[in-house]
Scaffold this active site. Structure first.
Site, PDB file in Angstrom:
ATOM      1  CE1 TYR A 142      30.104  49.029  40.893  1.00  0.00           C
ATOM      2  CE2 TYR A 142      29.506  49.972  42.697  1.00  0.00           C
ATOM      3  CZ  TYR A 142      30.183  49.072  42.236  1.00  0.00           C
ATOM      4  OH  TYR A 142      31.486  48.639  42.769  1.00  0.00           O
ATOM      5  CE  LYS A 187      36.783  41.251  27.755  1.00  0.00           C
ATOM      6  NZ  LYS A 187      37.859  40.645  27.757  1.00  0.00           N
ATOM      7  CG  ASP A 219      41.208  40.493  29.356  1.00  0.00           C
ATOM      8  OD1 ASP A 219      41.332  41.829  28.923  1.00  0.00           O
ATOM      9  OD2 ASP A 219      41.003  39.671  28.654  1.00  0.00           O
ATOM     10  CG  ASP A 243      34.478  47.982  43.067  1.00  0.00           C
ATOM     11  OD1 ASP A 243      35.093  48.648  44.000  1.00  0.00           O
ATOM     12  OD2 ASP A 243      34.017  46.999  43.318  1.00  0.00           O
ATOM     13  CG  ASP A 247      39.642  46.376  46.325  1.00  0.00           C
ATOM     14  OD1 ASP A 247      39.121  47.708  46.325  1.00  0.00           O
ATOM     15  OD2 ASP A 247      39.103  45.500  47.020  1.00  0.00           O
TER      16      ASP A 247
HETATM   17  C1  IPM Z   1      34.364  50.896  46.983  1.00  0.00           C
HETATM   18  C2  IPM Z   1      33.397  49.837  47.636  1.00  0.00           C
HETATM   19  C3  IPM Z   1      32.029  50.259  47.310  1.00  0.00           C
HETATM   20  C4  IPM Z   1      31.932  50.040  45.573  1.00  0.00           C
HETATM   21  C5  IPM Z   1      30.797  49.405  47.818  1.00  0.00           C
HETATM   22  C6  IPM Z   1      31.122  49.245  49.329  1.00  0.00           C
HETATM   23  C7  IPM Z   1      29.554  49.720  47.689  1.00  0.00           C
HETATM   24  O1  IPM Z   1      33.584  48.602  47.235  1.00  0.00           O
HETATM   25  O2  IPM Z   1      34.187  52.058  47.210  1.00  0.00           O
HETATM   26  O3  IPM Z   1      35.377  50.612  46.265  1.00  0.00           O
HETATM   27  O4  IPM Z   1      31.532  49.077  45.029  1.00  0.00           O
HETATM   28  O5  IPM Z   1      31.907  51.158  44.972  1.00  0.00           O
HETATM   29 MG    MG Z   2      35.462  48.645  46.103  1.00  0.00          MG
END
Ligand code: IPM
Ligand code: MG
Length: 356
Positions: A142, A187, A219, A243, A247
């Protein structure tokens, strides 16, 4: 006691979920005898519209001067075609870096009351799920060197030993308060930065003999999360892997509308926001689930304000509201009554009144 909270509602459903959260905070602070002073700031798309910048200086300065930052969400289609430095997401990265928030805690808890919303087979999550993703937040790909040429582009994943060490300590300390198990995800079969990551995490773990550390390739971790999620307790990983995996972990708990997060640095100041985004598709309709933001506020009470009892009361109120059958659209099963954002706020407030 009184605290300064920088409130950044942001875009989309951000202002709607923040409104309910502030009502809950007002109630709990009154009950527990402390004062919260809020100052609102702009960030994201609304800041671009108003000031031409996703993260106005005033916002970062206000955040730096606060005890904690409470953020809704940023972003939306309207700003999607802007160059990367001008996008609403830049505000988030700027706040994370500017406040030195290198540790992102994302607890993925499957609420018993919502077990039916989990997309996995029930036997995989029997007895509930409680995973803490510890994501490194100010390094890696990032923030590494990046460039776009005429016919090429690159981003760099780089880490220093110190960056890995400090996040490893956060994960180990968190594990000490839980089931003492850490899975470090990398990884290392491919990436040099992952080999450094693995080596440093292993060294740090030696200082925590009670913690069992294992390593897993990213993975495989993605697969194991849906194959056998109960094997995980604390997952520690670099920025982008975290990240993605957070999710995934969010989804297996039923709804991303439920998950809070805390971003912390060396001191107690932190930033608290729901894991979900600005959800432009449902913005303005008053149907968003405010619980992720309300639970983020509970984390704020715990980690930045040291108000553990108030944090527990908010969490218990959310639990009670869910037990009472309160459901916004995202967590309602077919046939269940659906509440608006404000009605869900009402239910949490009522539960809070009933508790203390
Ligand atoms: C998160 C989001 C952010 C990230 C984006 C919106 C920049 O996906 O906080 O997980 O990638 O960190
Ligand atoms: Mg995210």
């Amino acid at each position: 006691m009184s605290y300064h909270i920088a409130v950044i509602p942001g875009d989309g459903i951000g202002p709607e979920v923040i409104r309910e959260t502030v009502r809950v905070l007002d109630c709990v602070s009154q009950k527990f005898g402390f004062t919260l002073n809020y100052t609102q700031y702009l960030a994201g798309g609304c800041a671009i519209d108003a000031t031409g910048k996703p993260l106005p200086d005033e916002t970062l300065e206000g955040a730096l001067a606060s005890d904690a930052v409470l953020l809704g969400a940023v972003g939306g289609e309207k700003w999607d075609t802007l160059p990367s430095d001008m996008r609403p997401e830049k505000a988030l990265l700027g706040l994370r870096a500017g406040l030195g928030l290198f540790a992102n805690l994302r607890p993925a808890v499957l609420f018993e009351q919502l077990a039916a919303a989990c997309p996995l087979k029930p036997e995989l999550t029997a007895g509930g799920l409680d995973i803490l993703v510890v994501r490194e937040l100010t390094g890696g790909i990032y923030f590494g060197k990046k460039e776009r040429g005429e016919n090429y582009a690159y981003d760099t994943m780089s880490y220093t030993e110190d960056e890995v060490r400090r996040i490893a300590h956060v994960a180990m300390k968190a594990a000490m308060g839980r089931s003492r198990k850490v899975t470090s995800v990398d990884k290392a079969n491919i990436l040099e930065s992952s080999r450094l990551w693995r080596q440093v995490v292993t060294e740090v773990a030696e200082e925590y003999p009670e913690v069992t550390l294992s390593h897993m390739y990213v993975d495989n971790a993605a697969m194991q999360l849906v194959r056998n999620p109960k094997q995980f307790d604390v997952i520690v990983t670099e920025n982008m892997f975290g990240d993605i995996l957070s999710d995934e972990a969010a989804m297996i708990t039923g709804s991303i509308g439920m998950l809070p997060s805390a971003s912390l640095g060396e001191g107690t100041r932190g930033m608290y926001e729901p894991v979900h985004g600005s959800a432009p598709d449902i913005a303005g309709q008053g149907i968003a689930n405010p619980l992720a933001t309300i639970l983020s506020a509970a984390m704020m009470l715990r980690y930045s304000l040291g108000q553990e009892d108030a944090a527990k009361a908010v969490e218990a109120a959310v639990d009670a509201a869910l037990f009472g059958g309160a459901r916004t659209k995202d967590i309602a099963l077919e046939g269940e009554a659906v509440l608006s954002t404000a009605e869900m706020g009402d239910c949490v407030l009522a539960a809070l009144e009933g508790l203390a």
